[in-house]
Design a protein around this motif. Structure first.
Motif, short mmCIF file in Angstrom:
data_model
loop_
_atom_site.label_atom_id
_atom_site.label_comp_id
_atom_site.label_asym_id
_atom_site.label_seq_id
_atom_site.Cartn_x
_atom_site.Cartn_y
_atom_site.Cartn_z
N PRO A 14 14.74 -2.43 -24.08
CA PRO A 14 15.09 -3.32 -22.65
C PRO A 14 15.31 -2.79 -21.45
N ALA A 15 15.81 -1.42 -21.70
CA ALA A 15 16.05 -0.35 -20.45
C ALA A 15 14.87 -0.17 -19.67
N VAL A 16 13.87 0.18 -20.52
CA VAL A 16 12.44 0.39 -20.08
C VAL A 16 12.01 -0.84 -19.34
N LEU A 17 12.06 -1.95 -19.83
CA LEU A 17 11.53 -3.13 -19.29
C LEU A 17 12.47 -3.48 -18.02
N LEU A 18 13.61 -3.15 -17.82
CA LEU A 18 14.49 -3.47 -17.02
C LEU A 18 14.11 -2.65 -15.72
N VAL A 19 13.86 -1.16 -16.03
CA VAL A 19 13.44 -0.39 -14.89
C VAL A 19 12.03 -1.00 -14.33
N ALA A 20 11.04 -1.16 -15.51
CA ALA A 20 9.88 -1.54 -14.81
C ALA A 20 9.69 -2.89 -14.11
N ASN A 21 10.66 -3.92 -14.22
CA ASN A 21 10.80 -4.85 -13.56
C ASN A 21 11.43 -4.76 -12.33
N ILE A 22 12.26 -3.98 -12.17
CA ILE A 22 12.97 -3.42 -10.77
C ILE A 22 11.87 -2.76 -10.16
N VAL A 23 11.02 -1.96 -10.77
CA VAL A 23 9.79 -1.29 -9.86
C VAL A 23 8.97 -2.33 -9.53
N VAL A 24 8.44 -3.37 -10.04
CA VAL A 24 7.78 -4.38 -9.61
C VAL A 24 8.43 -5.34 -8.46
N LEU A 25 9.89 -5.53 -8.57
CA LEU A 25 10.40 -6.29 -7.68
C LEU A 25 10.55 -5.55 -6.41
N ILE A 26 10.78 -4.36 -6.24
CA ILE A 26 10.95 -3.47 -5.29
C ILE A 26 9.41 -3.45 -4.59
N MET A 27 8.52 -3.18 -5.45
CA MET A 27 7.09 -3.15 -4.67
C MET A 27 6.74 -4.57 -4.05
N GLY A 28 6.94 -5.55 -4.81
CA GLY A 28 6.83 -6.89 -4.23
C GLY A 28 7.47 -7.12 -3.01
N MET A 29 8.75 -6.73 -2.89
CA MET A 29 9.48 -7.11 -1.72
C MET A 29 8.95 -6.04 -0.54
N ARG A 30 8.78 -4.93 -0.80
CA ARG A 30 7.97 -4.08 0.24
C ARG A 30 6.66 -4.55 0.73
N LYS A 31 5.96 -4.98 0.07
CA LYS A 31 4.68 -5.57 0.25
C LYS A 31 4.80 -6.62 1.29
N LEU A 32 6.08 -7.73 0.84
CA LEU A 32 6.28 -8.92 1.64
C LEU A 32 6.83 -8.45 3.03
N GLU A 33 7.72 -7.54 3.11
CA GLU A 33 8.21 -6.81 4.36
C GLU A 33 7.14 -6.51 5.34
N ALA A 34 6.38 -5.38 4.68
CA ALA A 34 5.00 -5.20 5.55
C ALA A 34 4.21 -6.25 6.10
N GLU A 35 4.13 -7.28 5.28
CA GLU A 35 3.50 -8.51 5.52
C GLU A 35 3.94 -9.14 6.70
N GLU A 36 5.37 -9.22 6.78
CA GLU A 36 6.27 -9.83 7.95
C GLU A 36 6.14 -9.14 9.08
N LEU A 37 6.20 -7.71 8.91
CA LEU A 37 6.03 -6.59 10.00
C LEU A 37 4.53 -6.98 10.85
N ASP A 38 3.48 -7.11 9.96
CA ASP A 38 2.12 -7.44 10.41
C ASP A 38 2.11 -8.65 11.30
N MET A 39 2.60 -9.53 10.64
CA MET A 39 2.76 -11.16 11.33
C MET A 39 3.51 -10.76 12.66
N GLU A 40 4.69 -10.09 12.75
CA GLU A 40 5.58 -9.69 13.99
C GLU A 40 4.61 -9.34 14.87
N ALA A 41 3.95 -8.15 14.64
CA ALA A 41 3.12 -7.61 15.50
C ALA A 41 2.15 -8.39 15.99
N VAL A 42 1.60 -9.37 15.23
CA VAL A 42 0.59 -10.27 15.68
C VAL A 42 0.86 -10.97 16.81
N GLN A 43 2.21 -11.60 16.62
CA GLN A 43 2.64 -12.75 17.49
C GLN A 43 3.14 -11.85 18.72
#
Length: 128
Positions: free
Chosen positions: A98-127
Motif C-alpha cells: 500500500p505504501a508503493v500505491l500511495l506514492v504512485a497515487n500522489i505522483v498521479v495527483l501532483i502530475m494532474g494538478m500541474r497539468k491543470l495549473e498549466a492549462e489555467e495559465l494558458d487560459m489566462e494568457a489567452v484572456q
C-alpha cells in the motif's frame, strides 16, 4: 514532454488502475483473506465492501482525464488508511504494497494538478 514519456505514463496509469481493479474485486467479492484482514483490524465487514467499490470506481476514474485528479485523491486517502492500519496493528510486512500505491497515487495527483495549473495559465494568457 516527449511522446515516449507520455506513453510510459499512460502505461503506468493502466497498471495502477489494474491493481486497484484487482484489489477492489478482492474486497467486493468477499475473499476470505480480505475478510480476515478487516476482522483483524476490528473494522466492520461492510467497510470492506465500501472500500472495494470505491477502489473499483476510482480505478475507472484514473483512466478518464477529467476525473483523474479526484480518483487519485480518493485512492490516496484510502492508501493512507491502509498504511496506517497496518502500522497500528503491527503488520509491518504488509506495509510496502500500500505504501508503493500511495506514492504512485500522489505522483498521479501532483502530475494532474500541474497539468491543470498549466492549462489555467494558458487560459489566462489567452484572456490577456
Amino acid at each position: 514532454m516527449s511522446k515516449s514519456l507520455k506513453i510510459l505514463g499512460y502505461i503506468a496509469l493502466i497498471v495502477l488502475a489494474g491493481v486497484f481493479v484487482m484489489s477492489g474485486l478482492n474486497k467486493v467479492s468477499g475473499s476470505e483473506m480480505m475478510i480476515q484482514t478487516f476482522k483483524g483490524f476490528s473494522y466492520p465487514t461492510w467497510t470492506m465492501y465500501l472500500i472495494g467499490a470505491v477502489e473499483l470506481l476510482s480505478a475507472a476514474g484514473l483512466l478518464i482525464p477529467r476525473t483523474r485528479i479526484l480518483a487519485s485523491g480518493v485512492l490516496t486517502f484510502i492508501m493512507i488508511g491502509a498504511v496506517g492500519s497496518h502500522l497500528i496493528y503491527g503488520q509491518y510486512a504488509a506495509i510496502p504494497f500500500p505504501a508503493v500505491l500511495l506514492v504512485a497515487n500522489i505522483v498521479v495527483l501532483i502530475m494532474g494538478m500541474r497539468k491543470l495549473e498549466a492549462e489555467e495559465l494558458d487560459m489566462e494568457a489567452v484572456q490577456v
